[in-house]
Design a protein around this motif. Structure first.
Motif, PDB file in Angstrom:
ATOM      1  N   MET A 137      38.558  23.020 -38.121  1.00 33.02           N
ATOM      2  CA  MET A 137      38.420  23.949 -39.233  1.00 33.02           C
ATOM      3  C   MET A 137      37.031  23.917 -39.865  1.00 33.02           C
ATOM      4  N   ALA A 138      36.433  22.731 -39.983  1.00 34.50           N
ATOM      5  CA  ALA A 138      35.083  22.667 -40.539  1.00 34.50           C
ATOM      6  C   ALA A 138      34.091  23.395 -39.640  1.00 34.50           C
ATOM      7  N   ASP A 139      34.220  23.240 -38.341  1.00 37.40           N
ATOM      8  CA  ASP A 139      33.350  23.933 -37.393  1.00 37.40           C
ATOM      9  C   ASP A 139      33.604  25.440 -37.423  1.00 37.40           C
ATOM     10  N   LEU A 140      34.868  25.810 -37.556  1.00 36.09           N
ATOM     11  CA  LEU A 140      35.209  27.234 -37.657  1.00 36.09           C
ATOM     12  C   LEU A 140      34.608  27.867 -38.902  1.00 36.09           C
ATOM     13  N   ALA A 141      34.562  27.122 -39.996  1.00 36.76           N
ATOM     14  CA  ALA A 141      33.992  27.661 -41.227  1.00 36.76           C
ATOM     15  C   ALA A 141      32.554  28.098 -41.037  1.00 36.76           C
ATOM     16  N   VAL A 142      31.858  27.439 -40.112  1.00 40.62           N
ATOM     17  CA  VAL A 142      30.472  27.800 -39.813  1.00 40.62           C
ATOM     18  C   VAL A 142      30.409  28.916 -38.770  1.00 40.62           C
ATOM     19  N   ARG A 143      31.164  28.773 -37.700  1.00 41.91           N
ATOM     20  CA  ARG A 143      31.036  29.701 -36.570  1.00 41.91           C
ATOM     21  C   ARG A 143      31.659  31.077 -36.835  1.00 41.91           C
ATOM     22  N   LEU A 144      32.689  31.136 -37.671  1.00 48.83           N
ATOM     23  CA  LEU A 144      33.328  32.429 -37.918  1.00 48.83           C
ATOM     24  C   LEU A 144      32.387  33.421 -38.595  1.00 48.83           C
ATOM     25  N   GLU A 145      31.348  32.929 -39.226  1.00 47.69           N
ATOM     26  CA  GLU A 145      30.393  33.827 -39.871  1.00 47.69           C
ATOM     27  C   GLU A 145      29.690  34.723 -38.856  1.00 47.69           C
ATOM     28  N   ASP A 146      29.603  34.275 -37.605  1.00 51.41           N
ATOM     29  CA  ASP A 146      28.918  35.051 -36.569  1.00 51.41           C
ATOM     30  C   ASP A 146      29.866  35.976 -35.803  1.00 51.41           C
ATOM     31  N   VAL A 147      31.142  35.927 -36.117  1.00 53.60           N
ATOM     32  CA  VAL A 147      32.128  36.765 -35.431  1.00 53.60           C
ATOM     33  C   VAL A 147      32.141  38.147 -36.073  1.00 53.60           C
TER      34      VAL A 147
END
Length: 536
Positions: A195-205
């Motif tokens: 979830m912590a990694d998703l919080a960063v990567r979802l911004e580029d989706v």
């Protein structure tokens, strides 16, 4: 943060306790000792984590030597620590109640002997869901607690429980499949499920893809949390289970869904893109749920509808998405877990003392058992939000947050919250007047147990007053047997805990506000898991 390093024990200890109690399945006394000791030790560890949380910030524990985002990570912050403590305290009280019921009824060697290992596995699943830092482990936590709940719901194998269990299983499988599909889609879009990694990567989706993923998760968690219109299954499922099982289901299972919704909204998809939708859902959940409660005569079904209704208050705070609103929602979750569970335990005592939980057949309980009257009245007024109880304080915080936001929809939501609170008071007053205040002879269809109690003045139905099944269940029993201390004791403890949430409202609101601030900031959570500088 040494206390947080013990977080895995919140999951491991109940699993170990479940294994030991399963080995001791033919030794009821040893089972009780092991399960109660296990939960007591678990609760002490979690209290230590909660006391250490305000000064230590968010803390992550990696398992198996695999660093995130590849390994399993457990995350302790003020919100998760509070949820662990409240859930374990409630679980311990219900466990003692259930053990007391088994000893009193003399059925410890029957099918209920599997209760202890299954119950401890349920607690482990709940704790895992509150601590996990990745979506798949959250799915595992849900499946652990749901599989255990299937067994607990159908204990005894009666036809109504089997029918309710089938509905519960089908709905739970559908929500779990939606969640699993959403996880697969999220991994395909981002390459991670931490979830912590998703919080960063979802911004580029792509925003449209984000919205699809967002809504899929909310639908899956909304079914588990029983928000309208995904709450149709709950009032028909929970009331059929044994009293302690219904109590722990009502207190904990839907709150795990609410907890997951809070994490999704604050960590993975921050912002106000669907806040208006959440406000509408919160309003409909509150109003439709309480209108359903007004139409019920069975106390367990009535409380099941109030359970659905008050989930709306938690979504209310989440939809406001300010520090004040989210902090009030966190406080209200802790309040509702405690108060709703205690009301279901009291209902189990009402059923034992009066022979039924149907208000059309009850009357005179306040005179026959003043203690039972007090145990119902206090949490009932707390749930209704009467000052100065914690229910009032939590609702007041939510109303202040709505007024502070100041949008037309927020004002409508505030009005809906006030109306729902007044209708909750009406529902609780109706139960009090019919079950506790009036004479048993004035009931529409009075239960023979109560008529016999009134006739002989002892509060006890004896064999010459009752016949048939009632004679077999209650003949020759005195009030101490009908309401044993092993059942009233934990109920008193939970009612007292609900009152303590009022007495400790100052520090608890401070903790809730700090927890809301942490969640809205996101940076402490992300850096605790991925290291400093990970939040772009």
């Amino acid at each position: 943060m040494i206390a947080a390093d013990l977080a895995p024990l919140a999951v491991v200890l109940p699993f170990l306790g479940a294994a030991v109690t399963f080995i001791l399945i033919r030794h009821a006394r040893a089972q009780r000792a092991v399960s109660i000791t296990t939960l007591s030790v678990t609760l002490l560890i979690e209290v230590g984590m909660l006391l250490a949380a305000p000064g230590a910030g968010t803390h992550a524990v990696t398992l198996g030597g695999w660093q995130p985002p590849f390994g399993i990570v457990l995350v302790v912050d003020q919100f998760s620590a509070l949820m662990l403590v409240v859930s374990s305290a409630v679980s311990l009280a219900v466990l003692i109640y259930a053990a007391g019921q088994g000893m009193t009824d003399g059925d410890e060697e029957g099918p209920v002997s599997i209760f202890h290992p299954t119950y401890l596995i349920l607690v482990a699943g709940v704790s895992n869901a509150f601590l996990t830092g990745d979506l798949f482990n959250l799915y595992v936590g849900f499946e652990i607690l749901l599989t255990s709940s299937y067994v607990l719901m159908t204990l005894g194998g009666t036809a109504p429980r089997i029918r309710a269990g089938v509905t519960y299983v089908v709905v739970s499988v559908v929500s779990s499949m939606l969640f699993l599909i959403a996880i697969a889609m999220i991994y395909g879009a981002t390459g991670t499920i931490t979830m912590a990694d998703l919080a960063v990567r979802l911004e580029d989706v792509d925003p449209a893809t984000q919205m699809v993923l967002h809504l899929m998760l909310l639908v899956a968690f909304g079914i588990k949390a029983a928000v309208f219109p995904l709450s149709f299954w709950l009032p028909d499922s929970y009331p059929t289970a044994p009293a302690p099982v219904t109590a722990v289901f009502a207190g904990l299972l839907t709150k795990v869904g609410v907890y997951a919704m809070v994490r999704v909204e604050t960590l993975l998809f921050p912002g106000d893109r669907i806040n208006s939708l959440l406000m509408v859902v919160a309003l409909l959940t509150m109003v439709v749920g309480i209108l359903g409660a007004l139409a019920q005569s069975d106390i367990k079904r009535l409380l099941s509808f109030t359970l659905v209704s008050h989930i709306g208050y938690m979504v209310f705070g989440l939809a406001i998405s300010t520090r004040l609103g989210l902090g009030a929602a966190v406080y209200y979750v802790a309040h509702h877990i405690t108060v709703q569970t205690s009301l279901f335990l009291v209902t189990g005592l009402i059923e034992r003392r009066g022979g039924t939980a149907n208000v059309d057949r009850l009357g005179g309980l306040a005179k026959l058992s003043p203690l039972l009257g007090v145990l119902f009245f206090l949490p009932a007024m707390n749930l209704a939000g009467i000052p100065p109880f914690s229910g009032f304080l939590g609702k007041l915080g939510l109303i202040q947050a709505g007024i502070e936001l100041g949008t037309p929809l927020a004002y409508v939501l505030v009005a809906g919250g006030v109306v729902t609170s007044l209708l909750t008071l009406l529902v609780m007053a109706r139960v009090w007047n019919r079950a506790f205040w009036r004479s048993p002879a004035d009931a529409e269809d009075p239960d023979p147990i109560l008529l016999a109690s009134t006739a002989d003045g002892s509060g006890v139905g004896t064999s010459h007053h009752v016949t048939g099944e009632d004679t077999g269940r209650f003949a020759g029993k005195d009030p101490v047997t009908l309401l044993p201390g092993t059942m009233t004791g934990p109920t008193i403890g939970l009612v007292a805990l609900g009152l303590a949430l009022t007495l400790l409202a100052g520090p608890l609101f401070t903790l809730s506000d700090d927890a809301a601030s942490e969640m809205l900031d996101r940076t402490p959570y992300i850096e605790a898991v991925l290291g400093e500088g990970a939040d772009r």
